[in-house]
Design a protein around this motif. Sequence first.
Motif, PDB file in Angstrom:
ATOM      1  N   VAL A 166      17.253  -1.598 -12.042  1.00  8.03           N
ATOM      2  CA  VAL A 166      16.218  -0.764 -11.439  1.00  8.03           C
ATOM      3  C   VAL A 166      15.610  -1.562 -10.297  1.00  8.03           C
ATOM      4  O   VAL A 166      15.016  -2.619 -10.515  1.00  8.03           O
ATOM      5  N   SER A 167      15.783  -1.079  -9.088  1.00  9.68           N
ATOM      6  CA  SER A 167      15.252  -1.790  -7.925  1.00  9.68           C
ATOM      7  C   SER A 167      14.277  -0.884  -7.185  1.00  9.68           C
ATOM      8  O   SER A 167      14.400   0.336  -7.206  1.00  9.68           O
ATOM      9  N   ALA A 168      13.298  -1.495  -6.529  1.00  8.65           N
ATOM     10  CA  ALA A 168      12.227  -0.745  -5.893  1.00  8.65           C
ATOM     11  C   ALA A 168      12.073  -1.177  -4.443  1.00  8.65           C
ATOM     12  O   ALA A 168      12.244  -2.356  -4.102  1.00  8.65           O
ATOM     13  N   ARG A 169      11.698  -0.212  -3.609  1.00  8.55           N
ATOM     14  CA  ARG A 169      11.363  -0.513  -2.211  1.00  8.55           C
ATOM     15  C   ARG A 169       9.855  -0.556  -2.005  1.00  8.55           C
ATOM     16  O   ARG A 169       9.384  -0.849  -0.912  1.00  8.55           O
ATOM     17  N   VAL A 170       9.116  -0.249  -3.078  1.00  2.23           N
ATOM     18  CA  VAL A 170       7.654  -0.246  -3.013  1.00  2.23           C
ATOM     19  C   VAL A 170       7.128  -1.250  -4.038  1.00  2.23           C
ATOM     20  O   VAL A 170       7.535  -1.221  -5.204  1.00  2.23           O
ATOM     21  N   GLY A 171       6.230  -2.115  -3.597  1.00  2.49           N
ATOM     22  CA  GLY A 171       5.582  -3.063  -4.497  1.00  2.49           C
ATOM     23  C   GLY A 171       4.104  -2.753  -4.619  1.00  2.49           C
ATOM     24  O   GLY A 171       3.438  -2.441  -3.629  1.00  2.49           O
ATOM     25  N   VAL A 172       3.589  -2.828  -5.848  1.00  2.00           N
ATOM     26  CA  VAL A 172       2.159  -2.664  -6.106  1.00  2.00           C
ATOM     27  C   VAL A 172       1.589  -4.042  -6.418  1.00  2.00           C
ATOM     28  O   VAL A 172       2.016  -4.695  -7.375  1.00  2.00           O
ATOM     29  N   VAL A 173       0.640  -4.496  -5.609  1.00 10.16           N
ATOM     30  CA  VAL A 173       0.048  -5.810  -5.816  1.00 10.16           C
ATOM     31  C   VAL A 173      -0.885  -5.768  -7.025  1.00 10.16           C
ATOM     32  O   VAL A 173      -1.761  -4.902  -7.115  1.00 10.16           O
ATOM     33  N   PHE A 174      -0.656  -6.698  -7.931  1.00 12.38           N
ATOM     34  CA  PHE A 174      -1.499  -6.795  -9.129  1.00 12.38           C
ATOM     35  C   PHE A 174      -1.715  -8.263  -9.431  1.00 12.38           C
ATOM     36  O   PHE A 174      -0.775  -9.059  -9.437  1.00 12.38           O
ATOM     37  N   ASP A 175      -2.973  -8.624  -9.721  1.00 15.20           N
ATOM     38  CA  ASP A 175      -3.325 -10.021  -9.945  1.00 15.20           C
ATOM     39  C   ASP A 175      -4.406 -10.100 -11.005  1.00 15.20           C
ATOM     40  O   ASP A 175      -5.488  -9.526 -10.846  1.00 15.20           O
ATOM     41  N   TRP A 176      -4.109 -10.808 -12.097  1.00 12.34           N
ATOM     42  CA  TRP A 176      -5.098 -10.942 -13.174  1.00 12.34           C
ATOM     43  C   TRP A 176      -6.361 -11.662 -12.687  1.00 12.34           C
ATOM     44  O   TRP A 176      -7.462 -11.317 -13.101  1.00 12.34           O
ATOM     45  N   ASN A 177      -6.223 -12.643 -11.795  1.00 11.83           N
ATOM     46  CA  ASN A 177      -7.394 -13.344 -11.284  1.00 11.83           C
ATOM     47  C   ASN A 177      -8.338 -12.374 -10.587  1.00 11.83           C
ATOM     48  O   ASN A 177      -9.559 -12.428 -10.762  1.00 11.83           O
ATOM     49  N   SER A 178      -7.778 -11.484  -9.794  1.00  9.75           N
ATOM     50  CA  SER A 178      -8.601 -10.497  -9.090  1.00  9.75           C
ATOM     51  C   SER A 178      -9.225  -9.507 -10.069  1.00  9.75           C
ATOM     52  O   SER A 178     -10.384  -9.101  -9.910  1.00  9.75           O
ATOM     53  N   TRP A 179      -8.472  -9.118 -11.091  1.00  5.89           N
ATOM     54  CA  TRP A 179      -8.998  -8.202 -12.114  1.00  5.89           C
ATOM     55  C   TRP A 179     -10.198  -8.835 -12.816  1.00  5.89           C
ATOM     56  O   TRP A 179     -11.247  -8.206 -12.962  1.00  5.89           O
ATOM     57  N   TRP A 180     -10.033 -10.079 -13.228  1.00 11.23           N
ATOM     58  CA  TRP A 180     -11.140 -10.765 -13.897  1.00 11.23           C
ATOM     59  C   TRP A 180     -12.362 -10.835 -12.986  1.00 11.23           C
ATOM     60  O   TRP A 180     -13.494 -10.565 -13.417  1.00 11.23           O
ATOM     61  N   ALA A 181     -12.151 -11.219 -11.731  1.00 18.00           N
ATOM     62  CA  ALA A 181     -13.272 -11.388 -10.811  1.00 18.00           C
ATOM     63  C   ALA A 181     -13.943 -10.052 -10.498  1.00 18.00           C
ATOM     64  O   ALA A 181     -15.173  -9.958 -10.447  1.00 18.00           O
ATOM     65  N   LEU A 182     -13.153  -9.013 -10.285  1.00 16.48           N
ATOM     66  CA  LEU A 182     -13.708  -7.706  -9.943  1.00 16.48           C
ATOM     67  C   LEU A 182     -14.659  -7.199 -11.011  1.00 16.48           C
ATOM     68  O   LEU A 182     -15.704  -6.614 -10.710  1.00 16.48           O
ATOM     69  N   GLU A 183     -14.310  -7.413 -12.280  1.00 12.92           N
ATOM     70  CA  GLU A 183     -15.076  -6.808 -13.360  1.00 12.92           C
ATOM     71  C   GLU A 183     -16.104  -7.759 -13.976  1.00 12.92           C
ATOM     72  O   GLU A 183     -16.673  -7.466 -15.031  1.00 12.92           O
ATOM     73  N   LEU A 184     -16.367  -8.890 -13.299  1.00 14.77           N
ATOM     74  CA  LEU A 184     -17.506  -9.698 -13.695  1.00 14.77           C
ATOM     75  C   LEU A 184     -18.805  -8.950 -13.382  1.00 14.77           C
ATOM     76  O   LEU A 184     -18.827  -8.019 -12.576  1.00 14.77           O
ATOM     77  N   ASP A 185     -19.899  -9.408 -13.990  1.00 12.54           N
ATOM     78  CA  ASP A 185     -21.179  -8.756 -13.740  1.00 12.54           C
ATOM     79  C   ASP A 185     -21.726  -9.157 -12.364  1.00 12.54           C
ATOM     80  O   ASP A 185     -21.109  -9.928 -11.624  1.00 12.54           O
ATOM     81  N   SER A 186     -22.897  -8.621 -12.013  1.00  4.15           N
ATOM     82  CA  SER A 186     -23.578  -8.932 -10.757  1.00  4.15           C
ATOM     83  C   SER A 186     -22.737  -8.554  -9.543  1.00  4.15           C
ATOM     84  O   SER A 186     -22.395  -9.389  -8.710  1.00  4.15           O
ATOM     85  N   LYS A 187     -22.396  -7.270  -9.446  1.00  5.13           N
ATOM     86  CA  LYS A 187     -21.619  -6.736  -8.336  1.00  5.13           C
ATOM     87  C   LYS A 187     -22.386  -5.583  -7.674  1.00  5.13           C
ATOM     88  O   LYS A 187     -23.346  -5.053  -8.243  1.00  5.13           O
ATOM     89  N   PRO A 188     -21.976  -5.144  -6.482  1.00  3.92           N
ATOM     90  CA  PRO A 188     -22.618  -3.980  -5.863  1.00  3.92           C
ATOM     91  C   PRO A 188     -22.560  -2.733  -6.740  1.00  3.92           C
ATOM     92  O   PRO A 188     -23.456  -1.888  -6.702  1.00  3.92           O
ATOM     93  N   SER A 189     -21.482  -2.632  -7.523  1.00  4.37           N
ATOM     94  CA  SER A 189     -21.319  -1.517  -8.445  1.00  4.37           C
ATOM     95  C   SER A 189     -20.246  -1.907  -9.446  1.00  4.37           C
ATOM     96  O   SER A 189     -19.452  -2.824  -9.191  1.00  4.37           O
ATOM     97  N   ARG A 190     -20.235  -1.235 -10.562  1.00  7.72           N
ATOM     98  CA  ARG A 190     -19.177  -1.495 -11.539  1.00  7.72           C
ATOM     99  C   ARG A 190     -17.915  -0.732 -11.116  1.00  7.72           C
ATOM    100  O   ARG A 190     -17.882   0.496 -11.181  1.00  7.72           O
ATOM    101  N   VAL A 191     -16.925  -1.461 -10.674  1.00  4.73           N
ATOM    102  CA  VAL A 191     -15.642  -0.893 -10.280  1.00  4.73           C
ATOM    103  C   VAL A 191     -14.606  -1.337 -11.294  1.00  4.73           C
ATOM    104  O   VAL A 191     -14.421  -2.534 -11.519  1.00  4.73           O
ATOM    105  N   SER A 192     -13.946  -0.389 -11.929  1.00  2.00           N
ATOM    106  CA  SER A 192     -12.890  -0.690 -12.897  1.00  2.00           C
ATOM    107  C   SER A 192     -11.541  -0.629 -12.191  1.00  2.00           C
ATOM    108  O   SER A 192     -11.244   0.353 -11.495  1.00  2.00           O
ATOM    109  N   LEU A 193     -10.747  -1.657 -12.372  1.00  2.00           N
ATOM    110  CA  LEU A 193      -9.478  -1.741 -11.652  1.00  2.00           C
ATOM    111  C   LEU A 193      -8.454  -0.728 -12.133  1.00  2.00           C
ATOM    112  O   LEU A 193      -7.794  -0.071 -11.326  1.00  2.00           O
ATOM    113  N   MET A 194      -8.278  -0.609 -13.459  1.00  2.00           N
ATOM    114  CA  MET A 194      -7.140   0.150 -13.955  1.00  2.00           C
ATOM    115  C   MET A 194      -7.144   1.625 -13.530  1.00  2.00           C
ATOM    116  O   MET A 194      -6.085   2.173 -13.203  1.00  2.00           O
ATOM    117  N   PRO A 195      -8.279   2.338 -13.505  1.00  2.00           N
ATOM    118  CA  PRO A 195      -8.225   3.722 -13.007  1.00  2.00           C
ATOM    119  C   PRO A 195      -7.713   3.825 -11.573  1.00  2.00           C
ATOM    120  O   PRO A 195      -7.026   4.788 -11.224  1.00  2.00           O
TER     121      PRO A 195
END
Length: 682
Positions: free
Chosen positions: A394-423
């Motif tokens: 199975v080969s793809a011409r489209v890549g979706v960027v995903f990074d656990w470090n970014s997920w962890w950082a995005l969902e830490l507290d003290s942000k402009p708003s609570r943004v959930s990555l997975m949705p």
Amino acid sequence: MTRIPELPHLIYGADYNPEQWPAEVWREDITLMQEAGVNLVSLGIFSWALLERAPGEFDFAWLDEVMDLLHAGGIGVNLATATASPPPWLATLYPDSRPVTVDGVRLEIGGRQAYCPSHAGFRSHVEALVRVMAERYGTHPAVQVWHVNNEYGCHIDQCYCELCAQKFREWLRARYVTLDALNAAWGTAFWSQHYGAWEQIQPPRRAPTYANPTQQLDWRRFSSDNLLELYHLETAVLREVTPHIPVTTNFLGFLPGLDYFRWAAHEDVVSLDAYPDPLGASPHLEAGMQFDLMRSLRGGQRWILMEQATSAVNWRTVNAPKAPGLARLLNHVALAHGASGIMFFQWRASKAGAEKYHSALVQHPGPRRSRVWQEVVDFGAELRTLTPLLDARVSARVGVVFDWNSWWALELDSKPSRVSLMPLVQAWYAALRQLGQTVDFVPPSGDLGQYDLLVMPNSYLLAEGDAANVRAYVEGGGHLVTGFYSGIVDEHEHVGLGGYPAALRDVLGLWVEEWLPLAPGTVTPVQLGTASQPVEATTWAEVVHVDGAEVLGTFTDGAYGLVRGGPAVTAHASGAGRATYIATHLPEDALRDVLRGALTAAGVPHVTLPVHADVTLCTHPDGPLLHVLNAHGREELTVRVDGAADLAGAPLREELTLAPYHGVILRVPATFTVADLGVGQP
């Protein structure tokens, strides 16, 4: 390497827990497994307490008998190291081996997986058990795979005890070397947090207010690495004693706690436990996204679906059964997305314990007395006809960027708003699948140049090297589409100054002045190109200033009046490539339109599919294979492909009609692309 090492056939099987049953049941089990077509079982996963009834006192008689019975019956074994849940005697011997929560509560025995990964006594007993298992069964002809531990991080992905605190300090010393470097990275000039000695540093336990963000982020990194170290403890023994047997540990899809890109490099084959909700709007997309991640983790190598339910689970608020045909449909999705093994939890439904209401191949009424059993037998027979899939890639011409470090950082507290990555990721994934795209998941540090189109639904954190990798991809001719609030902080969770997103401003040809999070239920209209009317965007808006970018969509109102007339969607030529930016969360049709335009610009063939059509094109030594599946439970689907044949090579000249939850695997011409496919409602 696409094939799973030394795998001559598609795997079919289940977790097998014979220790829950009297010995007279075991022989009946073997006969029933043969009837169902089972050729591999996972054995011994939660058997530690019966294999070692007291420290150093081993009893393998029952397991010896079961292993021999399985081998005589032609059934292979995925043998667990049995370390997933320590026995009560170990917690009694070492009370401090039980994990501690963020609030300082030490968890009790009585469940499963109650261990501190840092505890030396626990680790010593783990290593001893694995060595005894490897030496005893490493030459047993039934053993085909080692199953290391089970679902690392499922219940406890972080332990906050003093042992883990000490290991955290050691991890930080290795990462930063000096306290000056740590203080700079953590920004400890804020709130008088400067550290003058390593011993002053603690895990981010419950505190009066927000803990230091970089401390929290490093703690997540450490916790993933600490469990990975425990995995290495076991695999080092296995590879020393039994280097000829491949090893795996079963992942849990998009599990927040573990960075699977780091983990998968240390497996011989990736395996997955997947439990999509039958009541969900699109179980095939929920499952398919996990399946694509598993295939991506080891560069396209086929993988094993190690656990799933035959019908209902026991742990949701409402445990709906899988409708007749849904289990088969989801297994075909798995095969289309690269699985070479289809397994379940578990073989025989338990009569006692916390999972006794979890479905199994042999349900409580007994074999041959449930529709589940008949589905199991039928699919086992079908699977034996699909051996050619072992060599499909199975080969793809489209890549979706995903990074656990970014997920962890995005969902830490003290942000402009609570943004959930997975949705966000789920929405972009669904849009790409409806456009007929097979996608890989790729870390921002990965080989991006293999993709014609790269999409980043959100990459809040972009390390300096990763940002350079993304910029090089675009400037070298790649096409990028990225979503709002991306490229904001570096690997230390420090904001890039001079206008957001500092890491990508040049590539995107814009800068963002201000973020405007939207309250739940609030929309802001966006006019896309020459569309007849604006669409209603949600979640987020931004005050965007273009600096060379072309405006493809405009905020027409809303967002406190601050964005009216401002850019909402832009595109910018950078080097030989092109970068598109979406400064809000678009509804699904509008998001699909933007991605369709990006696919066209990147020269990637596409098609607009009915929402319940699942289409995957893969390569094969005998020519390309096309999987077309109807994930609708009530309506038929038509398929039109010129020059197609069935898997055996027999030509198909007529339009095909797929019943609900049915699919077809077609051999298609070498020049076929998804743009040549005709799929629709009859």
